[in-house]
Design an enzyme around this catalytic site. Structure first.
Site, PDB file in Angstrom:
ATOM      1  N   ASP A 288     -11.454  -2.855   3.232  1.00  0.00           N
ATOM      2  CA  ASP A 288     -10.470  -1.832   3.563  1.00  0.00           C
ATOM      3  C   ASP A 288     -10.277  -0.906   2.367  1.00  0.00           C
ATOM      4  O   ASP A 288     -10.116  -1.373   1.241  1.00  0.00           O
ATOM      5  CB  ASP A 288      -9.140  -2.488   3.951  1.00  0.00           C
ATOM      6  CG  ASP A 288      -8.233  -1.515   4.688  1.00  0.00           C
ATOM      7  OD1 ASP A 288      -8.751  -0.593   5.349  1.00  0.00           O
ATOM      8  OD2 ASP A 288      -7.000  -1.675   4.596  1.00  0.00           O
TER       9      ASP A 288
ATOM     10  N   HIS B 291      -1.244   9.352   1.399  1.00  0.00           N
ATOM     11  CA  HIS B 291      -0.752   7.972   1.482  1.00  0.00           C
ATOM     12  C   HIS B 291      -0.681   7.349   0.090  1.00  0.00           C
ATOM     13  O   HIS B 291       0.315   6.698  -0.262  1.00  0.00           O
ATOM     14  CB  HIS B 291      -1.671   7.144   2.385  1.00  0.00           C
ATOM     15  CG  HIS B 291      -1.327   5.687   2.432  1.00  0.00           C
ATOM     16  ND1 HIS B 291      -0.205   5.205   3.064  1.00  0.00           N
ATOM     17  CD2 HIS B 291      -1.956   4.598   1.915  1.00  0.00           C
ATOM     18  CE1 HIS B 291      -0.157   3.883   2.943  1.00  0.00           C
ATOM     19  NE2 HIS B 291      -1.210   3.496   2.256  1.00  0.00           N
TER      20      HIS B 291
ATOM     21  N   GLU C 269      -0.515   0.012   9.481  1.00  0.00           N
ATOM     22  CA  GLU C 269      -1.294   1.007   8.757  1.00  0.00           C
ATOM     23  C   GLU C 269      -2.263   1.621   9.753  1.00  0.00           C
ATOM     24  O   GLU C 269      -3.113   0.936  10.331  1.00  0.00           O
ATOM     25  CB  GLU C 269      -2.008   0.396   7.543  1.00  0.00           C
ATOM     26  CG  GLU C 269      -1.000  -0.019   6.472  1.00  0.00           C
ATOM     27  CD  GLU C 269      -1.593  -0.223   5.085  1.00  0.00           C
ATOM     28  OE1 GLU C 269      -2.811  -0.499   4.980  1.00  0.00           O
ATOM     29  OE2 GLU C 269      -0.828  -0.122   4.102  1.00  0.00           O
TER      30      GLU C 269
ATOM     31  N   GLU D 123      -5.334   3.420  10.784  1.00  0.00           N
ATOM     32  CA  GLU D 123      -6.607   3.614  10.094  1.00  0.00           C
ATOM     33  C   GLU D 123      -7.730   3.877  11.093  1.00  0.00           C
ATOM     34  O   GLU D 123      -7.581   3.679  12.303  1.00  0.00           O
ATOM     35  CB  GLU D 123      -6.970   2.368   9.266  1.00  0.00           C
ATOM     36  CG  GLU D 123      -5.867   1.964   8.290  1.00  0.00           C
ATOM     37  CD  GLU D 123      -6.358   1.034   7.192  1.00  0.00           C
ATOM     38  OE1 GLU D 123      -7.593   0.963   6.962  1.00  0.00           O
ATOM     39  OE2 GLU D 123      -5.502   0.383   6.569  1.00  0.00           O
TER      40      GLU D 123
ATOM     41  N   ASP E 116      -4.132  -1.933  10.428  1.00  0.00           N
ATOM     42  CA  ASP E 116      -4.092  -2.932   9.355  1.00  0.00           C
ATOM     43  C   ASP E 116      -2.635  -3.355   9.160  1.00  0.00           C
ATOM     44  O   ASP E 116      -1.948  -2.874   8.263  1.00  0.00           O
ATOM     45  CB  ASP E 116      -4.676  -2.308   8.073  1.00  0.00           C
ATOM     46  CG  ASP E 116      -4.570  -3.228   6.885  1.00  0.00           C
ATOM     47  OD1 ASP E 116      -4.512  -4.452   7.078  1.00  0.00           O
ATOM     48  OD2 ASP E 116      -4.538  -2.713   5.733  1.00  0.00           O
TER      49      ASP E 116
ATOM     50  N   ARG F  19       4.928  -5.998   3.969  1.00  0.00           N
ATOM     51  CA  ARG F  19       5.188  -5.358   2.668  1.00  0.00           C
ATOM     52  C   ARG F  19       5.856  -6.293   1.673  1.00  0.00           C
ATOM     53  O   ARG F  19       5.629  -6.180   0.464  1.00  0.00           O
ATOM     54  CB  ARG F  19       6.070  -4.123   2.866  1.00  0.00           C
ATOM     55  CG  ARG F  19       5.485  -3.047   3.750  1.00  0.00           C
ATOM     56  CD  ARG F  19       4.184  -2.522   3.211  1.00  0.00           C
ATOM     57  NE  ARG F  19       3.625  -1.488   4.089  1.00  0.00           N
ATOM     58  CZ  ARG F  19       2.368  -1.064   4.018  1.00  0.00           C
ATOM     59  NH1 ARG F  19       1.534  -1.591   3.127  1.00  0.00           N
ATOM     60  NH2 ARG F  19       1.943  -0.138   4.833  1.00  0.00           N
TER      61      ARG F  19
ATOM     62  N   GLN G  66       3.180  -8.755   0.479  1.00  0.00           N
ATOM     63  CA  GLN G  66       2.231  -7.973  -0.321  1.00  0.00           C
ATOM     64  C   GLN G  66       2.807  -7.631  -1.702  1.00  0.00           C
ATOM     65  O   GLN G  66       2.135  -7.764  -2.714  1.00  0.00           O
ATOM     66  CB  GLN G  66       1.901  -6.689   0.452  1.00  0.00           C
ATOM     67  CG  GLN G  66       0.916  -5.762  -0.245  1.00  0.00           C
ATOM     68  CD  GLN G  66       0.773  -4.415   0.499  1.00  0.00           C
ATOM     69  OE1 GLN G  66       1.401  -4.193   1.533  1.00  0.00           O
ATOM     70  NE2 GLN G  66      -0.047  -3.542  -0.042  1.00  0.00           N
TER      71      GLN G  66
ATOM     72  N   LYS H 180      -1.882  -9.037   4.216  1.00  0.00           N
ATOM     73  CA  LYS H 180      -2.745  -8.271   5.117  1.00  0.00           C
ATOM     74  C   LYS H 180      -3.604  -9.158   6.011  1.00  0.00           C
ATOM     75  O   LYS H 180      -4.028  -8.731   7.080  1.00  0.00           O
ATOM     76  CB  LYS H 180      -3.714  -7.415   4.291  1.00  0.00           C
ATOM     77  CG  LYS H 180      -3.064  -6.480   3.292  1.00  0.00           C
ATOM     78  CD  LYS H 180      -2.673  -5.188   3.969  1.00  0.00           C
ATOM     79  CE  LYS H 180      -2.345  -4.136   2.913  1.00  0.00           C
ATOM     80  NZ  LYS H 180      -2.065  -2.845   3.550  1.00  0.00           N
TER      81      LYS H 180
ATOM     82  N   THR I 292      -5.776  -8.051  11.777  1.00  0.00           N
ATOM     83  CA  THR I 292      -6.170  -6.647  11.792  1.00  0.00           C
ATOM     84  C   THR I 292      -6.644  -6.339  13.207  1.00  0.00           C
ATOM     85  O   THR I 292      -7.482  -7.068  13.747  1.00  0.00           O
ATOM     86  CB  THR I 292      -7.326  -6.386  10.801  1.00  0.00           C
ATOM     87  OG1 THR I 292      -6.946  -6.847   9.503  1.00  0.00           O
ATOM     88  CG2 THR I 292      -7.684  -4.908  10.738  1.00  0.00           C
TER      89      THR I 292
ATOM     90  N   GLU J 237       6.217   4.653   4.767  1.00  0.00           N
ATOM     91  CA  GLU J 237       6.304   6.080   4.453  1.00  0.00           C
ATOM     92  C   GLU J 237       7.275   6.796   5.400  1.00  0.00           C
ATOM     93  O   GLU J 237       8.071   7.627   4.976  1.00  0.00           O
ATOM     94  CB  GLU J 237       4.916   6.720   4.581  1.00  0.00           C
ATOM     95  CG  GLU J 237       3.910   6.243   3.539  1.00  0.00           C
ATOM     96  CD  GLU J 237       2.506   6.739   3.866  1.00  0.00           C
ATOM     97  OE1 GLU J 237       1.810   6.023   4.624  1.00  0.00           O
ATOM     98  OE2 GLU J 237       2.130   7.811   3.376  1.00  0.00           O
TER      99      GLU J 237
HETATM  100 CA    CA Z   1      -4.985  -0.723   4.758  1.00  0.00          CA
END
Ligand code: CA
Length: 413
Positions: free
Chosen positions: A123, A130, A197, A199, A231, A235, A238, A251, A255, A358
């Site tokens: 990834d 971002h 996420e 993607e 993904d 948080r 992480q 993560k 996925t 975000e």
């Molecule tokens: Ca990612």
């Protein structure tokens, strides 16, 4: 022009986003037959590609009667082009109509499966918007939200291929360690900051040997197609574990990828130049003369049916070709089924951010949804990503959606 047949799935309205100019690949079963087989999406139907190949005497029947896309992926670009040309003929030539029509299954009647065996999963982190947003959240004291390497290489990490799941699979809220701000010790429990996420994933078909980097120019020889990818990211897990190494349990729990892989051959009209390069690039990444290698994908992200963001893939600083070149420049080989994600797609404005961290200013500005406020995901929330790209003659090319619903954390202890 042939006479339009009433109620025939082959007679799609002009410019349908899943018309004959698109033809993404997937793998499906029907209630009557549990054998997995390759399907090609046409409108709201799935063509049993293997059955069509058999009935029409295709030289590629073996690839299309397989239980996954793996043999087709491994067959290489010249075969990809020939198979796509055959499929296009089958669904457009009136001479094949009577053969093909009975082999189309309504999407609502089939079950879609993960269409290929995911080999390695990498990834990346290719959106400058971002990276700047997250740099500001995670390193507020730093003079520049971008790390010194960011404009010189596409940053990536190796993820967990065994937990890549097909769209529609539930996502169990992960549990793990987290440490709240100001606390000295961590606690264990279900993640309280579960995020998305948004993607795009790229699927490798043709392998490469160890010791031989894949140059930018060979991108299309190796990469078969792309799909939307979520993904999912915890948080809190992480933020506590990734000191100093990269993403791991925050993560690796799940996925999600779309059930449909759109071949790059369908996306020639969607190619665009990436943003202007602000720093000189080393030769293996220098795309000044390679032609347009970005993709103009217009993504929409919905939480429980409300669109919360529309991230523009065209603004990604690093292209998929650069990611592939970087991933192999040390001599690492490619395998059929390798999957690599672009990293969160975010644009410059708030309605273009591809993650909740975000969209909510690191949890400080909750989103207002019809069913209440959200900072991070609640149990029962369903996130769906869709996208389209410019097709020929003003048409659109639809990408298969990727969706998933959060279910409560598994009991622990
Ligand atoms: Ca990612």
């Amino acid at each position: 022009m042939p006479e339009p047949h009433e109620h025939t799935p082959l007679d799609l309205p002009d410019g349908h986003p899943f018309g004959p100019h698109n033809l993404p690949y997937g793998v499906f079963t029907t209630p009557d037959s549990p054998t997995r087989r390759v399907g090609v999406r046409l409108g709201d139907h799935v063509l049993d590609a293997g059955a069509a190949a058999t009935a029409l005497g295709s030289p590629h029947t073996g690839l299309l009667t397989a239980g996954s896309l793996d043999p087709l992926l491994a067959a290489g670009r010249p075969i990809w082009s020939r198979v796509r040309a055959e499929l296009t003929t089958w669904v457009t030539d009136p001479a094949h109509r009577d053969t093909v029509e009975p082999l189309l299954h309504p999407l609502a009647d089939v079950r879609l499966h993960l269409p290929f065996a995911v080999a390695d999963y990498v990834d990346f982190y290719a959106s400058e918007h971002h990276a700047r947003n997250l740099g500001g959240f995670f390193r507020p004291e730093a003079p520049d939200p971008l790390t010194p390497n960011w404009k010189h290489l596409p940053i990536g990490y190796h993820g967990r291929s065994g937990t890549v799941v097909v769209s529609g699979t539930d996502v169990v809220r992960p549990s793990g360690q987290r440490r709240a701000p100001g606390e000295s010790d961590p606690v264990f429990g279900p993640s309280t900051r579960l995020d998305i996420e948004t993607e795009v994933g790229f699927v490798v078909g043709t392998p490469s040997p160890m010791g031989r980097p894949v140059p930018l120019a060979d991108f299309r020889e190796h990469v078969f197609g792309l799909c939307l990818l979520n993904d999912w990211s915890a948080r809190d897990i992480q933020g506590w574990e990734a000191q100093p190494l990269g993403p791991h349990l925050g993560k690796s729990f799940t996925t999600s990828v779309s059930a449909w892989i759109t071949p790059l051959d369908a996306l020639d009209t969607a190619r665009v130049n990436p943003p202007e390069r602000t720093h000189p690039l080393l030769p293996y990444l220098d795309d000044a003369t390679t032609g347009p290698t970005g993709y103009d994908l217009h993504i929409a992200v919905a939480v429980n049916g409300t669109v919360v963001s529309e991230p523009p893939f065209s603004l990604m600083y690093w292209t998929a070709a650069q990611m592939l070149a970087h991933m192999t420049v040390n001599g690492a080989s490619l395998r059929t089924g390798d999957l690599y994600g672009s990293g969160t797609v975010s644009g410059p404005t708030e309605h273009e951010y591809g993650s909740l961290i975000e969209l909510t200013g690191n949890g400080s500005r909750p989103l207002q949804l019809p069913d209440g406020e959200r900072t991070f995901l609640a149990d029962g929330d369903e996130v769906t990503m869709t996208a389209w790209a410019p097709g020929p003659d003003g048409t659109r090319i639809g990408l298969g959606e990727v969706t998933g619903r959060i279910t409560p954390a598994a009991p622990t202890g």
